[in-house]
Design a protein around this motif. Structure first.
Motif, PDB file in Angstrom:
ATOM      1  N   ASN A 255       0.824  -1.213   0.000  1.00 16.57           N
ATOM      2  CA  ASN A 255       0.000   0.000   0.000  1.00 16.57           C
ATOM      3  C   ASN A 255       0.857   1.260   0.000  1.00 16.57           C
ATOM      4  OD1 ASN A 255       0.580  -0.771   2.866  1.00 16.57           O
ATOM      5  ND2 ASN A 255      -0.490   1.152   3.276  1.00 16.57           N
ATOM      6  N   GLU A 256       2.138   1.161   0.375  1.00 21.15           N
ATOM      7  CA  GLU A 256       3.030   2.316   0.330  1.00 21.15           C
ATOM      8  C   GLU A 256       3.485   2.625  -1.101  1.00 21.15           C
ATOM      9  OE1 GLU A 256       6.265   2.044   3.070  1.00 21.15           O
ATOM     10  OE2 GLU A 256       4.987   1.394   4.733  1.00 21.15           O
TER      11      GLU A 256
ATOM     12  N   ASP B  26      -4.305  -8.477   4.670  1.00 18.34           N
ATOM     13  CA  ASP B  26      -3.448  -9.211   3.738  1.00 18.34           C
ATOM     14  C   ASP B  26      -3.362  -8.504   2.387  1.00 18.34           C
ATOM     15  OD1 ASP B  26      -2.960 -11.122   5.657  1.00 18.34           O
ATOM     16  OD2 ASP B  26      -4.467 -12.538   4.905  1.00 18.34           O
ATOM     17  N   PHE B  27      -4.479  -7.989   1.902  1.00 17.05           N
ATOM     18  CA  PHE B  27      -4.468  -7.274   0.627  1.00 17.05           C
ATOM     19  C   PHE B  27      -3.645  -5.987   0.728  1.00 17.05           C
ATOM     20  CE2 PHE B  27      -7.321 -10.254  -1.089  1.00 17.05           C
ATOM     21  CZ  PHE B  27      -7.521  -9.982  -2.433  1.00 17.05           C
ATOM     22  N   LYS B  28      -3.773  -5.293   1.837  1.00 12.15           N
ATOM     23  CA  LYS B  28      -2.996  -4.069   2.045  1.00 12.15           C
ATOM     24  C   LYS B  28      -1.504  -4.361   1.985  1.00 12.15           C
ATOM     25  CE  LYS B  28      -2.261  -0.415   5.501  1.00 12.15           C
ATOM     26  NZ  LYS B  28      -2.696   0.112   6.833  1.00 12.15           N
ATOM     27  N   THR B  29      -1.080  -5.464   2.601  1.00 14.09           N
ATOM     28  CA  THR B  29       0.337  -5.818   2.646  1.00 14.09           C
ATOM     29  C   THR B  29       0.846  -6.341   1.315  1.00 14.09           C
ATOM     30  OG1 THR B  29       0.224  -6.346   5.002  1.00 14.09           O
ATOM     31  CG2 THR B  29       2.050  -7.299   3.765  1.00 14.09           C
ATOM     32  N   HIS B  30       0.105  -7.251   0.693  1.00 15.76           N
ATOM     33  CA  HIS B  30       0.632  -7.985  -0.454  1.00 15.76           C
ATOM     34  C   HIS B  30       0.216  -7.432  -1.820  1.00 15.76           C
ATOM     35  CE1 HIS B  30       2.434 -11.063   2.026  1.00 15.76           C
ATOM     36  NE2 HIS B  30       1.292 -11.214   2.691  1.00 15.76           N
ATOM     37  N   ILE B  31      -0.876  -6.668  -1.866  1.00 15.55           N
ATOM     38  CA  ILE B  31      -1.354  -6.147  -3.151  1.00 15.55           C
ATOM     39  C   ILE B  31      -1.369  -4.625  -3.169  1.00 15.55           C
ATOM     40  CG2 ILE B  31      -3.337  -6.047  -4.728  1.00 15.55           C
ATOM     41  CD1 ILE B  31      -3.895  -8.924  -4.103  1.00 15.55           C
ATOM     42  N   GLY B  32      -1.706  -4.006  -2.055  1.00 13.21           N
ATOM     43  CA  GLY B  32      -1.656  -2.550  -1.980  1.00 13.21           C
ATOM     44  C   GLY B  32      -2.995  -1.866  -2.018  1.00 13.21           C
TER      45      GLY B  32
END
Length: 244
Positions: free
Chosen positions: A104-105, A180-186
């Motif tokens: 997400n960054e 999980d989506f925030k960490t791995h997909i953004g």
């Protein structure tokens, strides 16, 4: 402008869509637009400095960049001296190669890599595809990338499952899925599903023999009505559906 893609070696097919190369030519000096597809990427600039991110960023010669998941269109200025070499990663696989930052960054941004994490300029100029296959094969830590069963559900349903249904089908909670989506997909699972639904509509609109009207496309792809589809197309592409 010349563009071509090459598939990775078999060992990387689960993690990488393609390696690609773009060269400008004498007729080129225009903004090229790409649309969101849910995939991150990496780019090394082998040519002159190249403006990207709708003019807000510049990719410098010899440097490697990571391109985060996009939620809207991105324009890059392509001229006769442009020479870019890139990697289209599959969703959620970035953490299989790098421990760099939560995705997400990086969303909607083009970020320069640290030198120690970048591609080797000399080796990639000499023999790009074998070098990239070796580079990513050496770095790959996981046989299966995170979230694959969830992503399969989203793609097979063309983004039409609700997030609560996705969580239930994959034996997790909505909150954990969002983390999980925030960490791995953004992006959130809801936003990712919307991107896949948009891509399904875009595919129908781009089909040469497609005769159905906009309302029919909207219904088939799970939009409320043609106005909802029009607004979504405008947000993702900057264009009206009639322009496809």
């Amino acid at each position: 402008m010349k563009y071509h893609e090459v598939k990775p070696c078999t060992a990387l097919e689960s993690h990488i869509h393609a390696f690609w190369e773009l060269n400008g030519d004498e007729s080129a000096c225009k903004w090229e637009r790409i649309f969101p597809d849910g995939c991150p990427g990496m780019v090394i600039n082998l040519g002159a400095p190249c403006k990207t991110d709708n003019g807000s960023a510049v990719m410098e010669h010899g440097k490697t960049y990571v391109v985060g998941t996009m939620t809207s269109f991105k324009d890059s200025l392509i001229d006769s001296d442009t020479h870019l070499l890139g990697v289209c990663l599959k969703p959620a696989v970035f953490s299989s190669f790098y421990t760099y930052a939560p995705q997400n960054e990086l969303t909607n941004n083009t970020v320069e890599f640290d030198l120690g994490l970048s591609f080797d300029f000399g080796k990639i100029m000499s023999d790009p595809v074998p070098y990239l296959n070796s580079f990513f094969s050496t770095r790959k830590r996981d046989k299966h990338a995170p979230l694959q069963s969830v992503l399969t559900d989203i793609h097979q349903s063309k983004g039409r499952y609700s997030i609560s249904v996705l969580a239930k089908r994959n034996h997790t909670t909505v909150r954990q899925l969002e983390r999980d989506f925030k960490t791995h997909i953004g992006v959130t699972p809801k936003e990712y599903s919307a991107i896949i639904r948009f891509q399904a509509a875009l595919s129908l609109l781009n089909t040469a023999n497609h005769k159905r009207n906009l309302a029919a496309v909207a219904f088939e792809c799970g939009f409320y009505d043609h106005a909802h589809l029009s607004n979504e197309m405008k947000r993702r592409t900057g264009l009206a559906p009639s322009q496809f």
